[in-house]
Write a protein that holds these residues in place. Structure first.
Motif, PDB file in Angstrom:
ATOM      1  N   TYR A  14       3.818   1.337  13.934  1.00 23.73           N
ATOM      2  CA  TYR A  14       3.243   1.618  12.630  1.00 23.73           C
ATOM      3  C   TYR A  14       3.434   0.414  11.725  1.00 23.73           C
ATOM      4  N   SER A  15       2.555   0.302  10.749  1.00 21.02           N
ATOM      5  CA  SER A  15       2.618  -0.780   9.786  1.00 21.02           C
ATOM      6  C   SER A  15       2.184  -0.248   8.430  1.00 21.02           C
ATOM      7  N   PHE A  16       2.983  -0.499   7.411  1.00 21.31           N
ATOM      8  CA  PHE A  16       2.693  -0.003   6.069  1.00 21.31           C
ATOM      9  C   PHE A  16       2.272  -1.104   5.104  1.00 21.31           C
ATOM     10  N   LYS A  17       1.827  -2.227   5.629  1.00 19.15           N
ATOM     11  CA  LYS A  17       1.485  -3.364   4.776  1.00 19.15           C
ATOM     12  C   LYS A  17       0.506  -2.928   3.683  1.00 19.15           C
ATOM     13  N   GLY A  18       0.939  -3.074   2.435  1.00 22.02           N
ATOM     14  CA  GLY A  18       0.139  -2.667   1.290  1.00 22.02           C
ATOM     15  C   GLY A  18       0.263  -1.197   0.929  1.00 22.02           C
ATOM     16  N   LEU A  19       0.967  -0.418   1.736  1.00 22.45           N
ATOM     17  CA  LEU A  19       1.111   1.029   1.495  1.00 22.45           C
ATOM     18  C   LEU A  19       2.565   1.443   1.283  1.00 22.45           C
ATOM     19  N   GLU A  20       3.419   0.493   0.965  1.00 16.99           N
ATOM     20  CA  GLU A  20       4.855   0.779   0.849  1.00 16.99           C
ATOM     21  C   GLU A  20       5.166   1.832  -0.216  1.00 16.99           C
ATOM     22  N   LYS A  21       4.341   1.915  -1.239  1.00 21.88           N
ATOM     23  CA  LYS A  21       4.600   2.872  -2.329  1.00 21.88           C
ATOM     24  C   LYS A  21       3.657   4.076  -2.295  1.00 21.88           C
ATOM     25  N   LYS A  22       2.828   4.171  -1.269  1.00 22.18           N
ATOM     26  CA  LYS A  22       1.881   5.291  -1.126  1.00 22.18           C
ATOM     27  C   LYS A  22       2.659   6.593  -0.981  1.00 22.18           C
ATOM     28  N   ARG A  23       2.308   7.602  -1.781  1.00 23.72           N
ATOM     29  CA  ARG A  23       2.999   8.890  -1.747  1.00 23.72           C
ATOM     30  C   ARG A  23       2.188   9.885  -0.924  1.00 23.72           C
TER      31      ARG A  23
END
Length: 132
Positions: free
Chosen positions: A53-62
């Motif tokens: 998985y990769s959250f690049k750009g989505l680190e603060k996505k709730r």
């Protein structure tokens, strides 16, 4: 005259109430039990925690998750039909925490656009693991 009419109307209401079939209530109760039984049989074992998985750009996505142990998805919408059917409570947390701490995958109903988070090829290219 008024007392006779009032007494007649009360008698009519009482007799109508007494004529209500108890079978209706029993049928409704049986239907509810059958639908509960169907819902119980559809529960499945949750998938293992995602490996890639990769959250690049989505680190603060709730996102929202159902706290039922058989659930393994996260939801972007609090009114997602899948989340609403949750028999337990639900929580709002960050996407990385939902995946890393709770092992959740994207809901196909409300979060299909986040499926790329689990794309193995994209994760490998991002981390430099192309040849492995």
């Amino acid at each position: 005259m008024f007392k006779k009419t009032l007494a007649g109307m009360c008698g009519l209401l009482i007799s109508l109430a007494a004529c209500q079939s108890p079978d209706n209530a029993q049928t409704e109760q049986t239907d509810a039990q059958e639908s509960t039984a169907i819902a119980d049989t559809t529960k499945r074992e949750p998938r293992p925690k995602p490996e890639y998985y990769s959250f690049k750009g989505l680190e603060k996505k709730r996102v929202y998750i159902c706290m039922d142990p058989s659930e393994d998805t996260f939801h972007q919408k609090h009114d997602c039909p899948v989340l609403i059917s949750c028999a337990s409570t639900f929580r709002n947390l960050t996407l990385p925490r939902a995946v890393e701490a709770f092992g959740r995958y994207n809901c196909e109903t409300c979060s299909a656009d986040l499926a790329y988070v689990f794309d193995e090829n994209a994760v490998r290219m991002e981390t430099g693991l192309q040849g492995q």
